[in-house]
Design an enzyme around this catalytic site. Structure first.
Site, mmCIF file in Angstrom:
data_model
loop_
_atom_site.group_PDB
_atom_site.id
_atom_site.type_symbol
_atom_site.label_atom_id
_atom_site.label_comp_id
_atom_site.label_asym_id
_atom_site.label_seq_id
_atom_site.Cartn_x
_atom_site.Cartn_y
_atom_site.Cartn_z
ATOM 1 N N HIS A 170 2.048 11.060 -2.720
ATOM 2 C CA HIS A 170 3.166 10.862 -1.548
ATOM 3 C C HIS A 170 2.550 9.675 -0.520
ATOM 4 O O HIS A 170 2.750 9.483 1.100
ATOM 5 C CB HIS A 170 2.747 12.168 -0.454
ATOM 6 C CG HIS A 170 3.850 12.545 -0.820
ATOM 7 N ND1 HIS A 170 3.160 14.840 -0.089
ATOM 8 C CD2 HIS A 170 3.871 12.900 -1.702
ATOM 9 C CE1 HIS A 170 3.754 15.365 -0.589
ATOM 10 N NE2 HIS A 170 4.864 14.522 -1.965
ATOM 11 N N CYS A 191 4.368 -3.747 1.554
ATOM 12 C CA CYS A 191 5.392 -5.227 1.977
ATOM 13 C C CYS A 191 7.097 -4.798 1.657
ATOM 14 O O CYS A 191 6.715 -4.774 0.972
ATOM 15 C CB CYS A 191 5.079 -6.604 2.001
ATOM 16 S SG CYS A 191 5.882 -7.354 2.752
#
Length: 232
Positions: free
Chosen positions: A109, A117
Site C-alpha cells: 500500500h 511525482c
C-alpha cells in the site's frame, strides 16, 4: 508448522497499533477523525489537496514518536535467520518493519516516507512535509503526492506477491481485519497452492474460517513465540 521452507507473512494495522499508531479504520468508521473517502482517494487529492497533504504530513511526522515493538523485532529476527524463502508483505505504510531490521519486505500500500511525482513518475524517499507543494527533485515540477496506494488504485508488487503465495509452504497473517482486498484473498490463494495457514490477531478476522489455525492475542506476545518455534 516448523518444517516449512517458503514463508509468506502478511501484516496489517494491528501489528503497528501496539507501537501506538492508529489502525486504518476505527470502530466509528473514521481514520484519525476523517472519513477515508476524504483523505485516501485520488478524487480527494484533486478536490482538497491541502487537507490530504496535511493529513499525510501529520502521519509522517508521527513516525518520529513511535518505535518497533516485539512483533516487528521477531519478524526481523526471522528475516535474518530463516534459510528458506521469506516475503513479509505489509499493508502498513509506516517504516517500523525496516527499523526493526527486516529486509525481505514489500509495502503493498505504499510508504509514508516516499514521495511520488505525478508529472515524471519518479519515487524518492521523503521525510518532510509535502503540503507546501515542494518541487520534484527530478523534474522540478510541483507535482508530488504521498506514495500511498489510494482506494481505487492498484496495490504495489501484486505479481511478486502472487508468485510468493504460489510457492509458499506457510502463509501467516498478523494483525489484519480480513476485510480489505486484495490482501483478504491471500489466504485463499495460499490454500489453493497447498500452503498451511496461520492467523495471529487480537480477535478472529472476517476470514478466520479459512485458516488452519487462529491464535488470539497481542502480536507483541504471540509473534515472538511463533518465530521462536519456527527457528527452533
Amino acid at each position: 508448522m516448523t518444517n516449512r521452507r517458503n514463508i509468506v507473512v502478511l501484516t496489517g494495522a494491528g501489528i503497528s497499533a501496539e507501537s501506538g499508531l492508529a489502525t486504518f479504520r476505527g470502530p466509528d468508521g473514521l481514520w484519525e477523525g476523517h472519513r477515508v473517502e476524504d483523505v485516501c482517494t485520488p478524487e480527494a487529492l484533486a478536490r482538497d489537496p491541502v487537507l490530504v497533504h496535511r493529513f499525510y504530513d501529520a502521519r509522517r511526522a508521527a513516525l518520529a514518536h513511535v518505535t518497533p515493538n516485539p512483533a516487528h523485532a521477531a519478524l526481523a529476527r526471522l528475516d535474518a535467520a530463516w534459510p528458506g524463502g521469506l516475503l513479509i508483505v505489509t499493508q502498513n505504510v509506516d517504516d517500523l518493519h525496516e527499523r526493526a531490521g527486516a529486509r525481505r519486505m514489500l509495502h503493498m500500500h505504499g510508504e509514508l516516507l516516499s514521495a511520488l511525482c505525478t508529472a515524471c513518475g519518479r519515487r524518492r524517499r521523503w521525510d518532510g512535509p509535502m503540503g507546501g507543494q515542494p518541487p520534484c527533485p527530478a523534474c522540478d515540477t510541483a507535482a508530488l503526492r504521498p506514495d500511498i496506494v489510494f482506494f481505487g488504485e492498484m496495490p504495489y508488487g501484486m505479481a511478486r506477491i502472487e508468485q510468493a503465495l504460489a510457492t509458499a509452504d506457510l502463509f501467516v497473517s498478523i494483525g489484519t481485519s480480513g476485510a480489505v482486498y486484495p490482501a483478504a484473498g491471500f489466504v485463499r490463494t495460499a490454500r489453493m497452492h497447498g500452503a498451511a495457514t496461520l492467523e495471529i490477531n487480537l480477535e478472529p478476522s472476517q476470514g478466520s474460517a479459512l485458516f488452519d489455525e487462529t491464535r488470539v492475542g497481542p502480536a507483541g506476545v504471540l509473534v515472538p513465540k511463533w518465530v521462536e518455534a519456527v527457528l527452533a
